[in-house]
Scaffold this motif. Structure first.
Motif, PDB file in Angstrom:
ATOM      1  N   LYS A   1       4.181   5.488  -5.775  1.00 24.64           N
ATOM      2  CA  LYS A   1       3.902   5.419  -7.188  1.00 24.64           C
ATOM      3  C   LYS A   1       2.891   6.416  -7.526  1.00 24.64           C
ATOM      4  O   LYS A   1       3.014   7.155  -8.895  1.00 24.64           O
ATOM      5  N   ARG A   2       1.851   6.751  -7.082  1.00 23.55           N
ATOM      6  CA  ARG A   2       0.774   7.506  -7.476  1.00 23.55           C
ATOM      7  C   ARG A   2       0.941   9.014  -7.032  1.00 23.55           C
ATOM      8  O   ARG A   2       0.202   9.822  -7.197  1.00 23.55           O
ATOM      9  N   GLY A   3       2.036   9.252  -6.552  1.00 21.35           N
ATOM     10  CA  GLY A   3       2.676  10.732  -6.054  1.00 21.35           C
ATOM     11  C   GLY A   3       1.712  11.309  -4.887  1.00 21.35           C
ATOM     12  O   GLY A   3       1.739  12.418  -4.536  1.00 21.35           O
ATOM     13  N   ARG A   4       1.207  10.403  -4.105  1.00 20.41           N
ATOM     14  CA  ARG A   4       0.559  10.583  -2.742  1.00 20.41           C
ATOM     15  C   ARG A   4       1.574  11.611  -1.908  1.00 20.41           C
ATOM     16  O   ARG A   4       1.005  12.289  -1.190  1.00 20.41           O
TER      17      ARG A   4
ATOM     18  N   THR B   1       2.366   1.737  -3.462  1.00 20.85           N
ATOM     19  CA  THR B   1       1.395   2.149  -4.487  1.00 20.85           C
ATOM     20  C   THR B   1       1.243   3.541  -4.322  1.00 20.85           C
ATOM     21  O   THR B   1       0.861   4.477  -5.199  1.00 20.85           O
ATOM     22  N   ALA B   2       0.891   3.968  -2.992  1.00 18.77           N
ATOM     23  CA  ALA B   2       0.681   5.489  -2.891  1.00 18.77           C
ATOM     24  C   ALA B   2       1.960   6.424  -3.304  1.00 18.77           C
ATOM     25  O   ALA B   2       1.641   7.390  -3.778  1.00 18.77           O
TER      26      ALA B   2
ATOM     27  N   ARG C   1       0.894  -1.086   0.075  1.00 15.59           N
ATOM     28  CA  ARG C   1      -0.160  -0.044   0.027  1.00 15.59           C
ATOM     29  C   ARG C   1       0.871   1.097   0.073  1.00 15.59           C
ATOM     30  O   ARG C   1       0.601   2.121  -0.608  1.00 15.59           O
TER      31      ARG C   1
END
Length: 68
Positions: A61-64, A58-59, A55
């Motif tokens: 990679k999504r630029g969170r 993934t965050a 998790r």
């Protein structure tokens, strides 16, 4: 922590060999270990549940966590 001599540590493919890198390793039982690459075997190891690590990455990679 048990013997980690057989663990394969790796750096991100985005790493440019700088001084701010971390290394990660898949550990027995599905957990993930993270350590400071500068310290290598002397580094303390943070251990995360595999699902939590997935998790988090993934965050990332999504630029969170990118700064505005």
């Amino acid at each position: 922590m048990n013997d980690l001599s057989g663990v394969r540590w790796f750096k991100s493919s985005k790493s440019q060999g700088g001084e701010t890198c971390v290394e990660a390793a898949h550990l027995i039982g599905g957990s993930v270990g993270v350590r400071d690459s500068k310290l290598g075997e002397l580094s303390p190891i943070l251990v995360f549940d595999g699902l939590v690590w997935d998790r988090f990455t993934t965050a990332v990679k999504r630029g969170r966590f990118d700064r505005p």
